[in-house]
Design an enzyme around this catalytic site. Sequence first.
Site, PDB file in Angstrom:
ATOM      1  N   GLU A 129      -7.748   2.519   3.487  1.00 23.86           N
ATOM      2  CA  GLU A 129      -6.294   2.463   3.649  1.00 23.86           C
ATOM      3  C   GLU A 129      -5.661   3.848   3.478  1.00 23.86           C
ATOM      4  O   GLU A 129      -4.552   4.087   3.930  1.00 23.86           O
ATOM      5  CB  GLU A 129      -5.684   1.502   2.629  1.00 23.86           C
ATOM      6  CG  GLU A 129      -5.830   0.040   2.992  1.00 23.86           C
ATOM      7  CD  GLU A 129      -5.001  -0.365   4.206  1.00 23.86           C
ATOM      8  OE1 GLU A 129      -3.776  -0.225   4.157  1.00 23.86           O
ATOM      9  OE2 GLU A 129      -5.591  -0.802   5.206  1.00 23.86           O
ATOM     10  N   SER A 161     -10.296   3.840  -0.826  1.00 24.24           N
ATOM     11  CA  SER A 161     -10.135   2.881   0.272  1.00 24.24           C
ATOM     12  C   SER A 161      -9.827   3.561   1.608  1.00 24.24           C
ATOM     13  O   SER A 161      -9.114   4.569   1.656  1.00 24.24           O
ATOM     14  CB  SER A 161      -8.983   1.939  -0.084  1.00 24.24           C
ATOM     15  OG  SER A 161      -8.562   1.230   1.046  1.00 24.24           O
ATOM     16  N   TYR A 167       0.237   0.669  -2.061  1.00 25.62           N
ATOM     17  CA  TYR A 167      -1.165   0.567  -2.480  1.00 25.62           C
ATOM     18  C   TYR A 167      -1.938   1.805  -2.036  1.00 25.62           C
ATOM     19  O   TYR A 167      -2.648   2.437  -2.826  1.00 25.62           O
ATOM     20  CB  TYR A 167      -1.779  -0.697  -1.863  1.00 25.62           C
ATOM     21  CG  TYR A 167      -3.291  -0.761  -1.935  1.00 25.62           C
ATOM     22  CD1 TYR A 167      -3.942  -1.145  -3.101  1.00 25.62           C
ATOM     23  CD2 TYR A 167      -4.076  -0.427  -0.820  1.00 25.62           C
ATOM     24  CE1 TYR A 167      -5.339  -1.199  -3.151  1.00 25.62           C
ATOM     25  CE2 TYR A 167      -5.456  -0.483  -0.875  1.00 25.62           C
ATOM     26  CZ  TYR A 167      -6.083  -0.863  -2.038  1.00 25.62           C
ATOM     27  OH  TYR A 167      -7.456  -0.918  -2.098  1.00 25.62           O
TER      28      TYR A 167
HETATM   29  P1  NAP Z   1     -10.135  -8.069  -5.787  1.00 23.05           P
HETATM   30  O1  NAP Z   1     -11.054  -9.172  -5.399  1.00 23.05           O
HETATM   31  O2  NAP Z   1      -8.682  -8.193  -5.524  1.00 23.05           O
HETATM   32  O3  NAP Z   1     -10.370  -7.808  -7.350  1.00 23.05           O
HETATM   33  C1  NAP Z   1      -9.509  -6.982  -8.084  1.00 23.05           C
HETATM   34  C2  NAP Z   1      -9.940  -6.984  -9.527  1.00 23.05           C
HETATM   35  O4  NAP Z   1      -9.045  -6.130 -10.271  1.00 23.05           O
HETATM   36  C3  NAP Z   1      -9.897  -8.354 -10.202  1.00 23.05           C
HETATM   37  O5  NAP Z   1     -10.980  -8.450 -11.093  1.00 23.05           O
HETATM   38  C4  NAP Z   1      -8.590  -8.297 -10.964  1.00 23.05           C
HETATM   39  O6  NAP Z   1      -8.553  -9.148 -12.092  1.00 23.05           O
HETATM   40  C5  NAP Z   1      -8.600  -6.845 -11.412  1.00 23.05           C
HETATM   41  N1  NAP Z   1      -7.286  -6.354 -11.829  1.00 23.05           N
HETATM   42  C6  NAP Z   1      -6.108  -6.493 -11.182  1.00 23.05           C
HETATM   43  N2  NAP Z   1      -5.115  -5.939 -11.899  1.00 23.05           N
HETATM   44  C7  NAP Z   1      -5.675  -5.437 -13.026  1.00 23.05           C
HETATM   45  C8  NAP Z   1      -5.167  -4.785 -14.166  1.00 23.05           C
HETATM   46  N3  NAP Z   1      -3.867  -4.525 -14.305  1.00 23.05           N
HETATM   47  N4  NAP Z   1      -6.034  -4.425 -15.147  1.00 23.05           N
HETATM   48  C9  NAP Z   1      -7.369  -4.706 -15.029  1.00 23.05           C
HETATM   49  N5  NAP Z   1      -7.906  -5.343 -13.977  1.00 23.05           N
HETATM   50  C10 NAP Z   1      -7.066  -5.695 -12.976  1.00 23.05           C
HETATM   51  O7  NAP Z   1     -10.605  -6.682  -5.104  1.00 23.05           O
HETATM   52  P2  NAP Z   1     -12.003  -6.309  -4.408  1.00 23.05           P
HETATM   53  O8  NAP Z   1     -11.921  -6.680  -2.983  1.00 23.05           O
HETATM   54  O9  NAP Z   1     -13.110  -6.779  -5.259  1.00 23.05           O
HETATM   55  O10 NAP Z   1     -11.914  -4.707  -4.452  1.00 23.05           O
HETATM   56  C11 NAP Z   1     -12.424  -3.965  -5.556  1.00 23.05           C
HETATM   57  C12 NAP Z   1     -11.798  -2.591  -5.560  1.00 23.05           C
HETATM   58  O11 NAP Z   1     -12.097  -1.905  -4.347  1.00 23.05           O
HETATM   59  C13 NAP Z   1     -10.280  -2.561  -5.669  1.00 23.05           C
HETATM   60  O12 NAP Z   1      -9.914  -1.411  -6.394  1.00 23.05           O
HETATM   61  C14 NAP Z   1      -9.805  -2.430  -4.234  1.00 23.05           C
HETATM   62  O13 NAP Z   1      -8.536  -1.839  -4.201  1.00 23.05           O
HETATM   63  C15 NAP Z   1     -10.887  -1.521  -3.693  1.00 23.05           C
HETATM   64  N6  NAP Z   1     -11.189  -1.648  -2.262  1.00 23.05           N
HETATM   65  C16 NAP Z   1     -11.440  -2.861  -1.708  1.00 23.05           C
HETATM   66  C17 NAP Z   1     -11.801  -2.938  -0.378  1.00 23.05           C
HETATM   67  C18 NAP Z   1     -12.129  -4.266   0.270  1.00 23.05           C
HETATM   68  O14 NAP Z   1     -12.141  -4.331   1.505  1.00 23.05           O
HETATM   69  N7  NAP Z   1     -12.448  -5.302  -0.500  1.00 23.05           N
HETATM   70  C19 NAP Z   1     -11.916  -1.765   0.400  1.00 23.05           C
HETATM   71  C20 NAP Z   1     -11.666  -0.544  -0.226  1.00 23.05           C
HETATM   72  C21 NAP Z   1     -11.315  -0.484  -1.558  1.00 23.05           C
HETATM   73  P3  NAP Z   1      -8.065 -10.699 -11.989  1.00 23.05           P
HETATM   74  O15 NAP Z   1      -9.269 -11.473 -11.526  1.00 23.05           O
HETATM   75  O16 NAP Z   1      -7.660 -11.002 -13.379  1.00 23.05           O
HETATM   76  O17 NAP Z   1      -6.929 -10.734 -11.006  1.00 23.05           O
HETATM   77  O1  F7E Z   2      -5.324  -7.353   6.342  1.00 24.25           O
HETATM   78  C1  F7E Z   2      -3.464  -8.263   9.360  1.00 24.25           C
HETATM   79  C2  F7E Z   2      -2.815  -7.292   8.406  1.00 24.25           C
HETATM   80  O2  F7E Z   2      -4.930  -8.157   4.005  1.00 24.25           O
HETATM   81  C3  F7E Z   2      -6.058  -6.905   7.445  1.00 24.25           C
HETATM   82  C4  F7E Z   2      -7.834  -4.765   1.004  1.00 24.25           C
HETATM   83  O3  F7E Z   2      -9.074  -5.157   0.492  1.00 24.25           O
HETATM   84  O4  F7E Z   2      -8.861  -3.684   2.880  1.00 24.25           O
HETATM   85  C5  F7E Z   2      -7.917  -4.678   2.512  1.00 24.25           C
HETATM   86  O5  F7E Z   2      -6.629  -4.367   3.021  1.00 24.25           O
HETATM   87  C6  F7E Z   2      -5.169  -6.859   8.666  1.00 24.25           C
HETATM   88  C7  F7E Z   2      -3.833  -6.164   8.443  1.00 24.25           C
HETATM   89  O6  F7E Z   2      -6.650  -6.361   4.476  1.00 24.25           O
HETATM   90  C8  F7E Z   2      -2.387 -11.587   8.372  1.00 24.25           C
HETATM   91  O7  F7E Z   2      -1.501  -6.932   8.856  1.00 24.25           O
HETATM   92  C9  F7E Z   2      -2.513 -10.444  10.208  1.00 24.25           C
HETATM   93  O8  F7E Z   2      -3.567  -5.304   9.524  1.00 24.25           O
HETATM   94  O9  F7E Z   2      -7.146  -8.651   5.135  1.00 24.25           O
HETATM   95  P1  F7E Z   2      -6.012  -7.736   4.936  1.00 24.25           P
HETATM   96  P2  F7E Z   2      -6.113  -4.849   4.449  1.00 24.25           P
HETATM   97  O10 F7E Z   2      -4.651  -4.786   4.439  1.00 24.25           O
HETATM   98  O11 F7E Z   2      -6.829  -4.126   5.539  1.00 24.25           O
HETATM   99  C10 F7E Z   2      -8.554  -2.355   2.418  1.00 24.25           C
HETATM  100  C11 F7E Z   2      -9.663  -1.427   2.873  1.00 24.25           C
HETATM  101  C12 F7E Z   2      -8.262  -2.301   0.977  1.00 24.25           C
HETATM  102  O12 F7E Z   2      -8.504  -1.275   0.323  1.00 24.25           O
HETATM  103  C13 F7E Z   2      -7.439  -3.410   0.408  1.00 24.25           C
HETATM  104  O13 F7E Z   2      -7.606  -3.484  -1.006  1.00 24.25           O
HETATM  105  O14 F7E Z   2      -4.846  -8.199   9.036  1.00 24.25           O
HETATM  106  N1  F7E Z   2      -2.988  -9.659   9.209  1.00 24.25           N
HETATM  107  N2  F7E Z   2      -2.128 -11.635   9.718  1.00 24.25           N
HETATM  108  C14 F7E Z   2      -2.930 -10.332   8.061  1.00 24.25           C
HETATM  109  N3  F7E Z   2      -3.311 -10.003   6.812  1.00 24.25           N
HETATM  110  C15 F7E Z   2      -3.146 -10.929   5.831  1.00 24.25           C
HETATM  111  N4  F7E Z   2      -3.544 -10.642   4.573  1.00 24.25           N
HETATM  112  N5  F7E Z   2      -2.602 -12.163   6.093  1.00 24.25           N
HETATM  113  C16 F7E Z   2      -2.204 -12.550   7.343  1.00 24.25           C
HETATM  114  O15 F7E Z   2      -1.720 -13.641   7.548  1.00 24.25           O
END
Ligand code: NAP
Ligand code: F7E
Length: 346
Positions: free
Chosen positions: A133, A131, A155
């Site tokens: 992050e 990520s 995270y």
């Molecule tokens: P998501 O919608 O939150 O999905 C997370 C998945 O992980 C769900 O299927 C969840 O199952 C499963 N999970 C959670 N805890 C688990 C456990 N203990 N054992 C097995 N499975 C578990 O996330 P996403 O946005 O699709 O992201 C996919 C991956 O990419 C994640 O690793 C995330 O950290 C990473 N990532 C995401 C982003 C982004 O912007 N979306 C960017 C960079 C990296 P349940 O449905 O049962 O909760």
């Molecule tokens: O926050 C700000 C918050 O929770 C984005 C995950 O998929 O992307 C995701 O992480 C920004 C942050 O995503 C609210 O403070 C303001 O600066 O949508 P987010 P994230 O934290 O960037 C990365 C790449 C991953 O890997 C992660 O798994 O928005 N923000 N107000 C807020 N965020 C949330 N959630 N809720 C608010 O009310």
Amino acid sequence: MTRRALVTGITGQDGSYLAEQLIEKGYEVHGLIRRSSTFATERIDHLYLDSHVESAKLFLHYGDLADGNGLSRLMQDVDPHEVYNLGAQSHVAVSFQNPIYTADVVALGTLRMLEAIRMTNPKIRFYQASSSEMYGKVVETPQSETTPFHPRSPYAVGKVYSFWQAVNYREAYDMYACSGILFNHESPRRGETFVTRKITRAATRIKLGLQRKLYLGNLDAERDWGFAGDYTEAMWLILQQDEPDDYVIATGERHSVREFAHKTFELLDLDWEKHVEFDPRYMRPAEVELLEGDASKARKELGWTPKVRFDELVEMMVESDLELAKQERTLVDAGLKSIEWNGAGR
Ligand code: NAP
Ligand code: F7E
């Protein structure tokens, strides 16, 4: 020969797009799912046929990234060619509240997967969902594969650990282990507590009189937001290369949370400032102020480019959530549902 893929996190946003695309490419897809008291398979139900049906392409297995023995057994049973490790407690703010659980799943979960592969068949190709992050308090902009990490949440620290475990298994055991360092990617299937979906869900509900206010935290944070379906294509490409490597996947454009809200409300002919309020509960103990990725390596080596840009992404999410809000309005008007004023205000 049919290729088999094992996907953790298959019920999540990315897992559902990836499963669709792999099935489309002719793969037999096996997904790890967690048992819960309610169904969590909404995003993949359209792909699922009973496993005894001959044409079934999707098979689901109970397990958990916290259960190493179960993962090893599953690896032996499925004997996949490719593994995509997408499972995670993926919410940054939640990771401050549950740091040890997050580390167990996000960090040790990856190590358990790598060990299960090493013991079963080290030839299996492994994709790690790394990520942006990990860049956290960024030391340069844009961020690329050579930018040093400075994680800012439990995270993100867990993801850095997993990134280096994947590198180490590649170097120590000659395994095909890769990371996609993905910047934020969104879609109509995005979880409702991530900021983009929280905004599009709330704005469309406000438009239809189903919600009064939207409460947000830091509006100044800037992110490089792309479309999830484009990013899952990149995951597959990463595992098709001759040599394993790590790649940044991003659009190269950044926008603030404020801009996202402004654009969303504007599409609905609403003034965002009348409906959005600040709530300090959504501020994080340490914030990632800005992320912007440089995906030139992916463009050059994988031939990958994002197809969906910011404006189109917001439009896609607003259109889909407006449809959901209309369905909810119909139920409310028919007296079949009461209004949950803060339904999307989590
Ligand atoms: P998501 O919608 O939150 O999905 C997370 C998945 O992980 C769900 O299927 C969840 O199952 C499963 N999970 C959670 N805890 C688990 C456990 N203990 N054992 C097995 N499975 C578990 O996330 P996403 O946005 O699709 O992201 C996919 C991956 O990419 C994640 O690793 C995330 O950290 C990473 N990532 C995401 C982003 C982004 O912007 N979306 C960017 C960079 C990296 P349940 O449905 O049962 O909760
Ligand atoms: O926050 C700000 C918050 O929770 C984005 C995950 O998929 O992307 C995701 O992480 C920004 C942050 O995503 C609210 O403070 C303001 O600066 O949508 P987010 P994230 O934290 O960037 C990365 C790449 C991953 O890997 C992660 O798994 O928005 N923000 N107000 C807020 N965020 C949330 N959630 N809720 C608010 O009310």
